[in-house]
Design a protein around this motif. Structure first.
Motif, mmCIF file in Angstrom:
data_model
loop_
_atom_site.group_PDB
_atom_site.id
_atom_site.type_symbol
_atom_site.label_atom_id
_atom_site.label_comp_id
_atom_site.label_asym_id
_atom_site.label_seq_id
_atom_site.Cartn_x
_atom_site.Cartn_y
_atom_site.Cartn_z
ATOM 1 N N HIS A 1 68.525 -71.057 -58.206
ATOM 2 C CA HIS A 1 68.065 -71.926 -59.290
ATOM 3 C C HIS A 1 66.624 -72.386 -59.155
ATOM 4 C CE1 HIS A 1 72.395 -71.836 -59.992
ATOM 5 N NE2 HIS A 1 71.958 -71.693 -61.221
ATOM 6 N N CYS B 1 71.131 -79.566 -60.574
ATOM 7 C CA CYS B 1 69.719 -79.293 -60.865
ATOM 8 C C CYS B 1 69.529 -78.870 -62.310
ATOM 9 C CB CYS B 1 69.171 -78.244 -59.908
ATOM 10 S SG CYS B 1 70.046 -76.677 -59.961
ATOM 11 N N CYS C 1 73.862 -82.044 -54.426
ATOM 12 C CA CYS C 1 74.433 -81.003 -55.287
ATOM 13 C C CYS C 1 75.880 -81.322 -55.664
ATOM 14 C CB CYS C 1 74.402 -79.659 -54.571
ATOM 15 S SG CYS C 1 72.734 -79.057 -54.282
ATOM 16 N N CYS D 1 78.699 -79.542 -58.058
ATOM 17 C CA CYS D 1 78.172 -78.317 -58.658
ATOM 18 C C CYS D 1 78.687 -77.105 -57.886
ATOM 19 C CB CYS D 1 76.653 -78.322 -58.666
ATOM 20 S SG CYS D 1 75.955 -76.769 -59.212
HETATM 21 S S1 SF4 Z 1 74.272 -76.151 -55.729
HETATM 22 FE FE1 SF4 Z 1 74.108 -76.662 -57.878
HETATM 23 S S2 SF4 Z 1 72.784 -78.449 -57.938
HETATM 24 FE FE2 SF4 Z 1 72.533 -77.516 -55.943
HETATM 25 S S3 SF4 Z 1 70.754 -76.176 -56.154
HETATM 26 FE FE3 SF4 Z 1 72.592 -74.936 -56.515
HETATM 27 S S4 SF4 Z 1 72.937 -75.001 -58.682
HETATM 28 FE FE4 SF4 Z 1 71.522 -76.643 -58.213
#
Ligand code: SF4
Lengths: 468, 201
Positions: A133, A349, A409, A412
């Motif tokens: 991401h 995020c 996070c 997620c």
């Molecule tokens: S785990 Fe989720 S919040 Fe964390 S960086 Fe990856 S997509 Fe983004």
């Protein structure tokens, strides 16, 4: 005069440190973001080879994936493996002298929220991180993408990445969005259109009036999910909105440097007549509040649609849809707005920034979540959390019955204790609805923060346009 | 990295499209600080039930495929997260070649760095190999990286494309970082110029 260039061409050309005869390049990296899950093996590799970090001043680390988001985390992390990973990052940051925001620091948060917030991410830069991401940072007109751990080690050691150039793709969103439609709906609708492999081999530039009208937060949401469409990166040309956001941030240029940077950034746009290998145009007015119904981010439909039938699809997708409907416990023909929800997760995020919390709080003000609903807000950073408290948003969430968490996070990807039970159904503002992503057997529906908040109140997926 | 040797053997068929990295190695196994040992949990949630027992009809649990070195997969294999744990787990299990119509970008790159050759072929050719793979021990698929060919059981040969630099590294088991270090002068001189043109970076 040289040939017209896309924004991607320009950033690429400005960062090629070496080009081999076959077009393989060493691309110079301006910012390297690091988190605890994909870096320990890279630092171990450096130690074994006796190498150092070439540019520690351009390297920024923050633990986010594993950290608990309950307030008692100041007492340490219970899970031993998580603790070891976070401690390894503490030690690696110290040993190699890189910028670090430990769990105890109010600036700690999700790496892709912390980078922009602290002014590390700037227009025209190359930004990488051992996390897919990383595409988020493209919102600033930076070429930003995820890399694997071997590449993390490569960047640590050499400040470059071995790359070949991708192709150019343009996604234009014309006109304006209708009320209730957000950046999240744009990005999900694009993936619904292109499929999760539609962007493979491309860098996407998002443009058009609807994109220009987005705030920086919204633009980050759009670019964040470029990877879900398979693209190497997503980009949005910087403009006054970008410069206003960047100016004054702790690591943004100041004084004469700022003026020099602004002069340079003025060139960060796609020249007229520059060539795109693929173009997609969507009318902003046609985008509806959207949700996912399956286990791939491309399984997206407007909220007023019904669950599709496997036979509506072709090729390998027929079996994949049958499998995902079984996993999701859904029946073809069922109205999406009839699907009952057990849990609501606002964060990540994709949608863990202040604007996202404002949108959700606006829906929740003076309301209560449905009885039995489990609902949590996990701000994207400690600073987002603090600001939300200052603006009174935290209290709205708490009064409505939400848990108000620390930054990370969290659910997620459910590496910390925040997980779904088998068959528990979650409305989530994150970016992936893969099988097991939020906990083994857990069922995820992706949507915007306002839609998530509405679902918490009604207990089912809800059309935000009809909610009051 | 070990040198890539030619492979010949049974291939495991995984026709499902969009096999993502969360399926390949679920996040609970990303807490390791090592690269090794992940093969035990490859495809964990598809391979084992809640009690840790093998799910019989999962392809890699079937006797014919327990030692497969090749996977023939549906479209868009390896989409999702950047976790290199995915190729680590595949390689640790013994997988050396994956064939599909397409791969996600980061997974594709990560594979080469871990001695795995991802091969992209057109739909019809993947379909031929998928059929072979489904025949278990009655079929063999052979991969020759030097000549960039993959052969079905009946001897039909398909040519595949691979980036020359990646091929070179795979065949010789070369470490990228060492190679880049040889170009350190280019990096130094780039950095010097860049410091002048973009001092705020
Ligand atoms: S785990 Fe989720 S919040 Fe964390 S960086 Fe990856 S997509 Fe983004």
């Amino acid at each position: 005069m040289s040939a017209p260039k896309t924004l991607y061409d320009k950033i690429w050309d400005a960062h090629v440190a070496h080009e081999a005869d076959d077009g393989t390049c060493l691309l110079y990296i301006d910012r390297h973001l690091v988190h605890e899950v994909t870096s320990p093996q890279a630092f171990e590799g450096l130690r074994i080879a006796g190498r150092g970090v070439r540019a520690p001043e351009k390297t920024i680390a923050v633990p986010d994936h594993n950290v608990p988001t309950t307030t008692d985390r100041v007492n340490g992390i219970d899970n031993e493996e998580s603790r070891i990973q976070v401690e390894a990052l503490d030690k690696n940051a110290k040993d190699f002298g890189i910028h670090y925001y430990p769990v105890s620091d109010v600036r700690q948060g999700i790496v892709h929220i912390v980078g922009p917030e602290q002014g590390w991410t700037l227009p025209g830069m190359t930004v990488v991180c051992g996390d897919s991401h990383t595409a988020t940072h493209g919102a600033f007109g930076a070429l930003a993408h995820g890399i694997g751990t071997s590449e993390v080690e490569h960047v640590l050691a050499t400040q470059t990445l071995i790359q070949k150039k991708s192709k150019n793709m343009k996604v234009e969103i014309t006109g304006s969005l209708r009320p209730g439609v957000t950046a999240k709906d744009i990005t999900m609708t694009v993936i619904g259109e292109t499929g999760t492999a539609g962007g493979t081999g491309y860098v996407i530039e998002y443009c058009g009036q609807a994109i220009r009208e987005l705030s920086m937060e919204g633009r980050m949401t759009v670019c964040n999910m470029a990877i879900e469409g398979g693209a190497r990166a997503g980009l949005i040309a910087p403009d006054q909105t970008t410069f206003d956001y960047v100016k004054g941030r702790p690591h943004a240029p100041k004084g004469a440097d700022w003026d020099a940077a602004m002069a340079n950034w003025a060139d960060l746009y796609t020249d007229e007549d520059a060539h795109f290998d693929k173009v997609i145009t969507i009318a902003g007015e046609d985008i509806a509040p959207s949700v996912t119904w399956g286990t791939s981010p491309e399984d997206v439909l407007p909220i007023d649609a019904v669950v599709p039938n496997p036979s509506d699809f072709e090729g390998g997708k027929v079996d994949a849809v049958a499998r995902s409907l079984a996993y999701m416990g859904l029946t073809p023909g069922q109205k999406l707005s009839d699907i009952a929800i057990d849990t609501v997760f606002i964060g990540s995020c994709t949608n863990g920034r202040i604007e996202d919390l404002r949108a959700a709080a606006a829906v929740l003000k003076g309301k209560k979540i449905k009885d039995g609903m489990r609902a949590m807000v996990v701000p994207g950073s400690g600073l987002v959390r603090a600001q939300a408290e200052e603006e009174g948003l935290a209290q709205i969430f708490i009064d409505a019955g939400f848990e108000w968490r620390m930054a990370g996070c969290s659910m997620c990807l459910a590496m910390n204790p925040d997980q779904l039970a088998p068959e528990e159904r979650c409305a989530a503002t994150s970016n992936r609805n893969f099988e097991g992503r939020q906990g083994r057997g857990g069922r995820t529906h992706l949507l915007s923060p306002a839609m998530a908040a509405a679902a918490a109140v009604t207990g089912k997926l809800t059309d935000i346009r009809e909610f009051n | 990295m070990e040198k890539f040797e030619n492979v010949s053997g049974v291939a495991a068929p995984m026709p499902l499209i969009n096999i993502d990295t969360d399926m390949i190695i679920p996040k609970q196994f990303l807490k390791t600080i090592k690269r090794s040992g992940l093969g035990a949990n490859l495809f964990d949630e598809m391979r084992f039930d809640d009690n840790g027992n093998e799910i019989e009809d999962f392809v890699l649990n079937k006797p014919a495929y327990r030692k497969a070195e090749i996977i023939v997969a549906g479209d868009n294999f390896g989409c999702g997260s950047s976790r290199e744990h995915a190729p680590w787990a595949l390689r640790d299990f013994g997988i050396k070649v994956i064939v599909s119509t397409s791969f996600a970008d980061i997974f594709y790159n990560n594979s080469f760095k871990n001695g795995i050759l991802p091969i992209v072929l057109p739909k019809e050719q993947v379909a031929v190999l998928m059929e072979d793979a489904e025949r278990g021990e009655n079929a063999r698929i052979s991969v020759d990286l030097e000549n960039q060919t993959i052969s079905a059981t009946d001897g039909t040969e398909f040519k595949f494309e691979v980036d020359s630099f990646k091929k070179h590294c795979l065949l010789n088991g070369l470490d990228d970082i060492g190679l880049t270090m040889q170009k350190v002068q280019s990096i130094d001189s780039f950095e010097e110029k860049y410091k002048k043109s973009a001092p705020w970076v």
